[in-house]
Design a protein around this motif. Structure first.
Motif, PDB file in Angstrom:
ATOM      1  N   ASP A 197       0.778  -1.598   0.427  1.00 26.58           N
ATOM      2  CA  ASP A 197       0.284   0.023   0.018  1.00 26.58           C
ATOM      3  C   ASP A 197       0.942   1.189   0.285  1.00 26.58           C
ATOM      4  N   GLU A 198       2.130   1.080  -0.521  1.00 24.19           N
ATOM      5  CA  GLU A 198       3.100   2.254  -1.089  1.00 24.19           C
ATOM      6  C   GLU A 198       3.661   2.979   0.566  1.00 24.19           C
ATOM      7  N   VAL A 199       3.839   1.654   1.229  1.00 25.34           N
ATOM      8  CA  VAL A 199       4.147   1.727   2.605  1.00 25.34           C
ATOM      9  C   VAL A 199       5.331   1.795   2.937  1.00 25.34           C
ATOM     10  N   LEU A 200       6.794   1.666   2.876  1.00 26.07           N
ATOM     11  CA  LEU A 200       7.973   0.983   3.163  1.00 26.07           C
ATOM     12  C   LEU A 200       7.884   0.014   3.611  1.00 26.07           C
ATOM     13  N   VAL A 201       8.150  -1.471   3.584  1.00 23.36           N
ATOM     14  CA  VAL A 201       8.153  -2.796   4.215  1.00 23.36           C
ATOM     15  C   VAL A 201       9.992  -3.403   4.328  1.00 23.36           C
ATOM     16  N   GLY A 202       9.926  -3.851   3.077  1.00 25.23           N
ATOM     17  CA  GLY A 202      11.347  -3.801   3.367  1.00 25.23           C
ATOM     18  C   GLY A 202      12.175  -3.299   1.775  1.00 25.23           C
ATOM     19  N   CYS A 203      13.669  -3.345   2.122  1.00 23.81           N
ATOM     20  CA  CYS A 203      14.758  -3.260   1.338  1.00 23.81           C
ATOM     21  C   CYS A 203      15.687  -4.059   0.510  1.00 23.81           C
ATOM     22  N   LYS A 204      16.273  -4.267  -0.271  1.00 29.44           N
ATOM     23  CA  LYS A 204      17.030  -5.320  -1.118  1.00 29.44           C
ATOM     24  C   LYS A 204      17.803  -4.486  -1.797  1.00 29.44           C
ATOM     25  N   TYR A 205      18.934  -4.622  -1.525  1.00 31.61           N
ATOM     26  CA  TYR A 205      20.553  -4.158  -2.349  1.00 31.61           C
ATOM     27  C   TYR A 205      21.395  -5.113  -3.208  1.00 31.61           C
ATOM     28  N   MET A 206      21.578  -4.541  -3.929  1.00 35.21           N
ATOM     29  CA  MET A 206      22.303  -5.721  -5.218  1.00 35.21           C
ATOM     30  C   MET A 206      23.882  -4.276  -5.525  1.00 35.21           C
ATOM     31  N   GLU A 207      24.683  -5.309  -5.914  1.00 33.63           N
ATOM     32  CA  GLU A 207      25.857  -4.231  -6.358  1.00 33.63           C
ATOM     33  C   GLU A 207      25.836  -4.835  -7.714  1.00 33.63           C
ATOM     34  N   VAL A 208      26.855  -4.108  -8.809  1.00 36.83           N
ATOM     35  CA  VAL A 208      26.397  -4.179 -10.023  1.00 36.83           C
ATOM     36  C   VAL A 208      27.285  -5.688 -10.211  1.00 36.83           C
ATOM     37  N   SER A 209      27.932  -6.121  -9.176  1.00 38.26           N
ATOM     38  CA  SER A 209      28.392  -7.345  -9.214  1.00 38.26           C
ATOM     39  C   SER A 209      27.264  -8.443  -8.629  1.00 38.26           C
ATOM     40  N   LYS A 210      26.271  -7.925  -9.005  1.00 35.66           N
ATOM     41  CA  LYS A 210      24.984  -9.235  -8.923  1.00 35.66           C
ATOM     42  C   LYS A 210      25.314 -10.101  -7.250  1.00 35.66           C
ATOM     43  N   ARG A 211      26.529  -9.271  -5.693  1.00 34.76           N
ATOM     44  CA  ARG A 211      26.242  -9.353  -4.894  1.00 34.76           C
ATOM     45  C   ARG A 211      24.973  -9.021  -3.731  1.00 34.76           C
ATOM     46  N   PHE A 212      24.138  -9.721  -2.820  1.00 37.51           N
ATOM     47  CA  PHE A 212      22.466  -9.228  -2.632  1.00 37.51           C
ATOM     48  C   PHE A 212      23.042  -9.134  -1.326  1.00 37.51           C
ATOM     49  N   SER A 213      21.903  -8.243  -0.582  1.00 36.46           N
ATOM     50  CA  SER A 213      21.510  -8.373   0.846  1.00 36.46           C
ATOM     51  C   SER A 213      20.621  -7.613   0.778  1.00 36.46           C
ATOM     52  N   GLN A 214      20.468  -7.111   2.007  1.00 40.39           N
ATOM     53  CA  GLN A 214      18.940  -6.652   2.310  1.00 40.39           C
ATOM     54  C   GLN A 214      19.199  -6.319   3.459  1.00 40.39           C
ATOM     55  N   GLU A 215      17.749  -5.655   4.249  1.00 35.03           N
ATOM     56  CA  GLU A 215      17.615  -5.187   5.590  1.00 35.03           C
ATOM     57  C   GLU A 215      17.244  -6.067   6.423  1.00 35.03           C
ATOM     58  N   VAL A 216      18.103  -6.226   7.686  1.00 34.50           N
ATOM     59  CA  VAL A 216      17.206  -7.879   8.912  1.00 34.50           C
ATOM     60  C   VAL A 216      16.007  -7.677   9.085  1.00 34.50           C
TER      61      VAL A 216
END
Length: 537
Positions: A373-392
Motif C-alpha cells: 500500500d505504498e508504505v516501505l516494508v523492506g529493502c534489498k540491495y544489489m551491487e553491480v557484481s550481483k552480490r545481494f543483501s537486505q535489511e534484516v
C-alpha cells in the motif's frame, strides 16, 4: 569594634621558622598558598583549629579560629586514627599523621605491585579500573579489575569482575596479604570455606549506580561457545548485528557475508542465522546453557531436532518498521541508469518501481524497495557484481506487491530485474520472490508455522487468493524449477501455469525473463507468457 582581620593579614603576622615540621595540615596548605608570609622572621607559630559551639541548638557548623604560641607542638606518634585534643572539642591534624598515612599507603602499593597490579597511575580513596594481571582482560582486553585504597592507607583491595576470572584479594600495611582465585566450582578452590571467609575483608553493602560504574558486558562464555561452532569472533561487536562468512556454507561461490551474529549487551544470549537459501544454518547459545544449533533444510523431515526443539531454538524475532529517511535513499546516478538500459529496462520503469541507490559499506548499491500500500516494508540491495543483501528483521513480502492487488492473473518471477523486464513486455501484474531458489524440492511439505522459507506467501495470502491463474516464470535452471514446484504445492497446482523458455542452442535454454528481453526483445517475452502451460498435477 575594630574590623575582623583577613586570613592573609593573620598569616602575615605569624612566622614559621621555629615551628619546623610541627605545623598542622591546614597550616601546611596555607604555607603553600602564601609562601611570602612564612618567610618573615620570628619565633611564633600558628595553628588552625576546628571549634564548635555547644551552647546552641543549631546544627554544628565549623568555624576557623587562630591561636598563637611560642612553643612548638609536641610530637605525635603515627597511628591509624588522627590524634584528638582534650581541650574542648578541637581536632588537630598533624604532619606526623599525614606522613604515617603516606607510609601505610606506600606499603599497600608495594604489596599490590608484588601481585602484578599496575600501580603506576593510582587514585587514593577512589575506585579505579585496571587490566587484571591474571586474565589480562580476556580477548577484548577489558579493564575488569577494580582497585581501591583507603585514604588513611589502612586497607587496599581488588576484584576482577570477569565471570571466567573472579580474582580478588586485600592487603594491609601491618597484616599478611590475603588473596585467592574465585572459581566457578567451589570444590576446586585451594582453601576451605572457613579460610576463604576469614580472608575476605569486612564488606560494606553499597548501592551503586550503573552510570557510575561504567560496566562493560561480560560475554566471554557466549563468545567461546560461538567459537566452538566455528564462527569467527575475532572482531565481534557486542549489542549490534554483525555480518560474517558462514562456517557451514562458506558464503557460497560468491563468498557472501550471509551469517548474521548478535550478542546481547548483558551477555545473556547470543544467536546467529545464515540467510543463504541453500544453507539456513542458525542457532543460539547462553552462558549457563548448552549451545543449540541445527541445519535448516527445505525438507522439515530432515531436520535434526523435533518441532518442539526447533521452535525453542529460534530467537524471538521483532519485525522492524523501516523509515525512508533512515535509509538515505537517492535517485539512480547516470551510470546505474545506463546499467539498466543495457538490460533493456527504461528510466520510466525504474521511476515507477521506485528503484533507488544508496551508499552502503563505501559502495554505491542499487536499492529495490518492497512496499505494501505504498508504505516501505523492506529493502534489498544489489551491487553491480550481483552480490545481494537486505535489511534484516523486516516483513517478507513479494517485490511489486501493489501491482497484483485484485488481479485475476498473476506472474511470479525469481528476481527484481525479471519483474522489471516483464513490465517492459507489457505485464505489470507481476511480482518477484524476495530471495533465491532452493537447491532441490523438499520431500515433505511443512505446516504454516514452520514454513519460514516461504513466509512471504502467507504474508501475501490476501493478494493471492483472488487470483484464478498464477503463471510461474521462474528460472530455467534446476533451482528455479524446484522453486516453481515449491510455489505450486503451496498455491495449488490446479491454478498454476508454467512457462517454457525458448532454446538458446540445441542443449541450452534462455535462463530468465531479462535474458529473453535482452536477446530476443519484448515481443518474444510476451509470447513466452502467452504460451504458458497448465502445471502438471
Amino acid at each position: 569594634m575594630p574590623p575582623r582581620p583577613s586570613l592573609q593579614s593573620l598569616l602575615l603576622m605569624a612566622a614559621s621558622t621555629s615551628a619546623g615540621a610541627g605545623g598542622s595540615g591546614l597550616l601546611a596548605a596555607a604555607r603553600r598558598r602564601f609562601p611570602a608570609a612564612f618567610a618573615a622572621p620570628g619565633g611564633q607559630r600558628i595553628r588552625l583549629l576546628h571549634s564548635f559551639s555547644s551552647r546552641t541548638r543549631l546544627p554544628r557548623r565549623a568555624e576557623l579560629a587562630c591561636c598563637f604560641g611560642t612553643a612548638p607542638a609536641e610530637a605525635v606518634p603515627a597511628a591509624p586514627a588522627a590524634p584528638r585534643s582534650r581541650n574542648g572539642n578541637a581536632t588537630v591534624l598533624s604532619m606526623e599523621y599525614i606522613r604515617a598515612c603516606e607510609e601505610r599507603i606506600g606499603q599497600v602499593v608495594e604489596k599490590m605491585k608484588k601481585e602484578g597490579i599496575d600501580m603506576s597511575r593510582r587514585r587514593i580513596g577512589a575506585f579505579q579500573r585496571k587490566i587484571c594481571p591474571k586474565c589480562e582482560g580476556g580477548p577484548t582486553k577489558d579493564r575488569s579489575l577494580s582497585v581501591f585504597i583507603r585514604e588513611n592507607g589502612t586497607h587496599g583491595n581488588w576484584t576482577c569482575f570477569r565471570a571466567s576470572c573472579g580474582w580478588k584479594g586485600s592487603t594491609q600495611p601491618d597484616g599478611v596479604l590475603k588473596a585467592y582465585q574465585a572459581n566457578k566450582d567451589a570444590g576446586n578452590e585451594n582453601e576451605s570455606d572457613e579460610e576463604v571467609k576469614a580472608n575476605q575483608p569486612v564488606k560494606v553493602v553499597r548501592k551503586p549506580r550503573e552510570e557510575d560504574l561504567c560496566l562493560e558486558p561480560l560475554c566471554d562464555e557466549v563468545v567461546e561457545k560461538m567459537k566452538k561452532e566455528g564462527i569467527d569472533m575475532s572482531q565481534v561487536r557486542i549489542g549490534a548485528f554483525q555480518r560474517m562468512i558462514c562456517p557451514k556454507c562458506k558464503g557460497g561461490p560468491n563468498k557472501e557475508r550471509s551469517l548474521s551474529v548478535f550478542i546481547r549487551e548483558n551477555g545473556t544470549r547470543g544467536n546467529w542465522t545464515c540467510f543463504r537459501a541453500s544453507c539456513g544454518w542458525k542457532g543460539y547459545t547462553q552462558p549457563d546453557g548448552v549451545s543449540k544449533a541445527y541445519q535448516a533444510n527445505k525438507d522439515a523431515g530432515n531436520e535434526n531436532g523435533s518441532d518442539q526443539e526447533v521452535k525453542a531454538n529460534q530467537p524471538v524475532k521483532v519485525v522492524r518498521k523501516l523509515r525512508e529517511e533512515d535509509l538515505s535513499l537517492g535517485p539512480l546516478c547516470d551510470e546505474l541508469v545506463t546499467y539498466f538500459s543495457e538490460r533493456m529496462i527504461s528510466a520510466k520503469t525504474l521511476r515507477r518501481n521506485n528503484v533507488s541507490q544508496r551508499k552502503r559499506n563505501d559502495k554505491i548499491v542499487i536499492a529495490f524497495t518492497y512496499r505494501r500500500d505504498e508504505v516501505l516494508v523492506g529493502c534489498k540491495y544489489m551491487e553491480v557484481s550481483k552480490r545481494f543483501s537486505q535489511e534484516v528483521n523486516t516483513e517478507k513480502i513479494f517485490y511489486g506487491l501493489d501491482d497484483i492487488k485484485q488481479a485475476r492473473d498473476i506472474i511470479i518471477v525469481e528476481g527484481e530485474i525479471d519483474k522489471l523486464s516483464m513490465e517492459e513486455a507489457g505485464y505489470r501484474n507481476c511480482v518477484s520472490v524476495p530471495h533465491g531458489a532452493p537447491a532441490k524440492v523438499s520431500k515433505k511439505l511443512p505446516d504454516k508455522d514452520h514454513d519460514k522459507k516461504y513466509l512471504y506467501l502467507w504474508n501475501c495470502k490476501e493478494y493471492l487468493d483472488p487470483a484464478s491463474r498464477i503463471i510461474l516464470a521462474t528460472d530455467a535452471d534446476p533451482p528455479g524449477q524446484a522453486l516453481a514446484e515449491e510455489l505450486a504445492r503451496r498455491l495449488g497446482k490446479e491454478r498454476c501455469w508454467r512457462v517454457k523458455w525458448p532454446k538458446k542452442s540445441e542443449t541450452e535454454f534462455y535462463k530468465d525473463a531479462n535474458e529473453v528481453l535482452v536477446s530476443l526483445g519484448p515481443q518474444a517475452l510476451k509470447e513466452v507468457i502467452q504460451g504458458a502451460e497448465l502445471f502438471g498435477i
